[in-house]
Scaffold this motif. Structure first.
Motif, PDB file in Angstrom:
ATOM      1  N   PRO A  78       0.820  -1.228   0.000  1.00  0.00           N
ATOM      2  CA  PRO A  78       0.000   0.000   0.000  1.00  0.00           C
ATOM      3  C   PRO A  78       0.844   1.264   0.000  1.00  0.00           C
ATOM      4  N   LEU A  79       2.024   1.214   0.608  1.00  0.00           N
ATOM      5  CA  LEU A  79       2.911   2.380   0.593  1.00  0.00           C
ATOM      6  C   LEU A  79       3.343   2.708  -0.834  1.00  0.00           C
ATOM      7  N   ALA A  80       3.789   1.673  -1.561  1.00  0.00           N
ATOM      8  CA  ALA A  80       4.250   1.882  -2.933  1.00  0.00           C
ATOM      9  C   ALA A  80       3.113   2.365  -3.826  1.00  0.00           C
ATOM     10  N   MET A  81       1.918   1.770  -3.683  1.00  0.00           N
ATOM     11  CA  MET A  81       0.804   2.158  -4.540  1.00  0.00           C
ATOM     12  C   MET A  81       0.355   3.585  -4.246  1.00  0.00           C
ATOM     13  N   SER A  82       0.384   3.986  -2.978  1.00  0.00           N
ATOM     14  CA  SER A  82       0.030   5.366  -2.655  1.00  0.00           C
ATOM     15  C   SER A  82       0.981   6.347  -3.340  1.00  0.00           C
ATOM     16  N   VAL A 123       3.664   5.413   9.663  1.00  0.00           N
ATOM     17  CA  VAL A 123       4.191   5.911   8.391  1.00  0.00           C
ATOM     18  C   VAL A 123       3.147   5.746   7.288  1.00  0.00           C
ATOM     19  N   LEU A 124       2.542   4.556   7.238  1.00  0.00           N
ATOM     20  CA  LEU A 124       1.536   4.294   6.208  1.00  0.00           C
ATOM     21  C   LEU A 124       0.345   5.233   6.368  1.00  0.00           C
ATOM     22  N   GLY A 125      -0.078   5.454   7.615  1.00  0.00           N
ATOM     23  CA  GLY A 125      -1.189   6.367   7.855  1.00  0.00           C
ATOM     24  C   GLY A 125      -0.879   7.778   7.401  1.00  0.00           C
ATOM     25  N   MET A 126       0.343   8.237   7.651  1.00  0.00           N
ATOM     26  CA  MET A 126       0.733   9.582   7.234  1.00  0.00           C
ATOM     27  C   MET A 126       0.756   9.706   5.711  1.00  0.00           C
ATOM     28  N   ILE A 127       1.259   8.653   5.032  1.00  0.00           N
ATOM     29  CA  ILE A 127       1.276   8.663   3.567  1.00  0.00           C
ATOM     30  C   ILE A 127      -0.147   8.699   3.026  1.00  0.00           C
ATOM     31  N   PHE A 180      -4.754  11.651   0.568  1.00  0.00           N
ATOM     32  CA  PHE A 180      -6.091  12.230   0.656  1.00  0.00           C
ATOM     33  C   PHE A 180      -6.036  13.746   0.483  1.00  0.00           C
ATOM     34  N   LEU A 181      -5.044  14.379   1.082  1.00  0.00           N
ATOM     35  CA  LEU A 181      -4.935  15.832   0.998  1.00  0.00           C
ATOM     36  C   LEU A 181      -4.680  16.282  -0.432  1.00  0.00           C
ATOM     37  N   ILE A 182      -3.771  15.604  -1.129  1.00  0.00           N
ATOM     38  CA  ILE A 182      -3.476  15.960  -2.521  1.00  0.00           C
ATOM     39  C   ILE A 182      -4.721  15.818  -3.391  1.00  0.00           C
ATOM     40  N   ILE A 220      -9.903  10.004   8.057  1.00  0.00           N
ATOM     41  CA  ILE A 220      -9.046   9.381   9.062  1.00  0.00           C
ATOM     42  C   ILE A 220      -9.403   7.915   9.235  1.00  0.00           C
ATOM     43  N   TRP A 221     -10.690   7.624   9.108  1.00  0.00           N
ATOM     44  CA  TRP A 221     -11.164   6.264   9.326  1.00  0.00           C
ATOM     45  C   TRP A 221     -11.116   5.422   8.054  1.00  0.00           C
TER      46      TRP A 221
END
Length: 416
Positions: free
Chosen positions: A17-21, A345-349, A354-356, A376-377
């Protein structure tokens, strides 16, 4: 399983999920800088070199509560030259009667009545064959099409003869529950961003079934929509691109839709989506091995890896659960499912993603930022749902008999 294998499972669960984000964020930003940023205001679409006739197609099954509003929005298109074809596909409510009455109100409307429930794909095929136009804009029976949507969609079909389909930008109408609010952010930060990234990288996994435009000659080239696939939109998208037709994404082509706001309705919908993805992978996977299909490899690989990730997550959860009742060896014990440093870390990414996406989407919905809190959820809900539906859908796709007609079932339309 040994300790090294468990380490691989845990690393994959984190890094996928990190890479895909990161891929989705980079692709979305490239798309925005290359195309979106330069576009004029959505309410003033650019003039076209010509305005060929367009057929607006809406297949309906038991849409009595929504169909009048849907037809009114279709008739309100600013595009100057169009017809409307509504297909009453064996409805058991008053959909057919309402459509017949609406023909008196809207002279551009034609209605096709199918005696029994034949499925959305058959309804689309019947309307396409009855159409007078080369360009088709297809929407669902509960969809409210933005007045400028047809103009934006057709602009791509006119721009290049290799464009076989254009997918629009669905927006959620019903937002009265937490599930509704989560899906507002999902369609922006996940679905919209993914389509932007896939447009940049060359191939789109699927057009949106609720709003898409097609070139009829491209559909004829691939044999129109298959009636035995549970998600006809994914199937036709793969077949068009395997025949080297281009699919584009147009975020200015807005369409307001109803989505499930109950867990049961959301589960049924996402299970169908997951099964549809598995079906196309199983049916066309071997054909994709040919060198001529190399541009589809990334799309297929991304979906295949997402399936592997779902089973990886299920294995981790199973080991954690068994560890509560069985004294497992320490090297395969999963002590907790709560986020540790990697989860943070994953949550922050994810929140950055979401922000972008919400900043980009402010062009289309000025107040969408107020949904940022609810996101957030979202990672917990989305990844749990993705894991469960992917695992349950794969055997359904494997054991489904080829040729079985996919017919309508009335979906959860949510609360309004």
């Amino acid at each position: 399983m040994n300790g090294h294998a468990l380490h691989v499972l845990l690393e994959f669960a984190f890094f996928y999920p990190l890479a895909m984000s990161l891929v989705w964020m980079s692709g979305g930003l490239i798309y925005f800088m290359r195309w979106e940023r330069k576009e004029p205001s959505r309410v003033k679409p650019p003039a076209l070199s010509s305005y060929p006739m367009v057929s607006l197609i809406v297949p309906c099954h038991n849409e009595g509560e929504q169909v009048r509003e849907t037809i009114a929005y279709l008739a309100g298109q600013t595009y100057p030259y169009f017809e409307i074809i509504a297909v009453n596909d064996g409805s058991t409510d008053d959909t057919g009667e309402q459509l017949d009455e609406l023909m008196k109100e809207y002279p551009e409307l034609r209605v096709l009545h199918l005696a029994s429930n034949q499925g959305k794909a058959m309804g689309l095929r019947a309307a396409a064959l009855a159409s007078k136009a080369e360009y088709l804009v297809c929407v669902d029976g509960d969809a409210l099409l933005d007045p400028y949507a047809t103009h934006w969609l057709v602009s791509h079909l006119i721009d290049s003869s290799r464009v076989g389909a254009v997918t629009g930008n669905p927006r959620i109408r019903n937002r009265s529950t937490l599930l509704g609010k989560l899906q507002v952010g999902e369609f922006s930060s996940i679905i919209g961003l993914i389509k932007r990234a896939q447009r940049v990288y060359g191939r789109i996994f699927t057009v949106s079934g609720v709003i898409a435009a097609f070139r009829k000659s491209a559909l004829h080239d691939v044999g129109y929509w298959n009636t035995d696939m549970v998600t006809e939109d994914i199937d036709v998208s793969w077949r068009l691109q395997m025949r080297h037709w281009e699919i584009r994404y147009e975020p200015n082509a807005l369409c307001w839709i109803l989505m499930p706001e109950t867990l049961r309705g959301l589960w049924k919908q996402r299970l169908r989506w997951a099964q549809g993805g598995s079906e196309v992978l199983l049916r066309y996977g071997l054909k994709l091995l040919r060198w001529r299909q190399r541009r589809m490899w990334v799309v297929a690989a991304e979906y295949l890896v997402s399936l592997l990730w779902s089973f990886d997550m299920a294995t981790i959860v199973m080991l954690w659960f068994l560890g509560k009742f069985i004294d497992l060896p320490q090297e395969i014990r999963v002590d907790t499912l709560l986020p540790e440093w990697n989860g943070v870390v994953l949550g922050m990414i994810c929140m950055g993603q979401f922000l972008i996406s919400l900043l980009i989407d402010r062009r289309y919905e000025a107040r969408i930022g107020r949904n940022y809190y609810w996101m957030i959820w979202y990672p917990l809900v989305y990844w749990m749902l993705t894991t469960a539906t992917s695992i349950c859908a794969l055997p359904k796709a494997i054991f489904k008999r080829k040729g079985t007609r996919a017919v309508w079932t009335s979906p959860d339309r949510g609360l309004r």
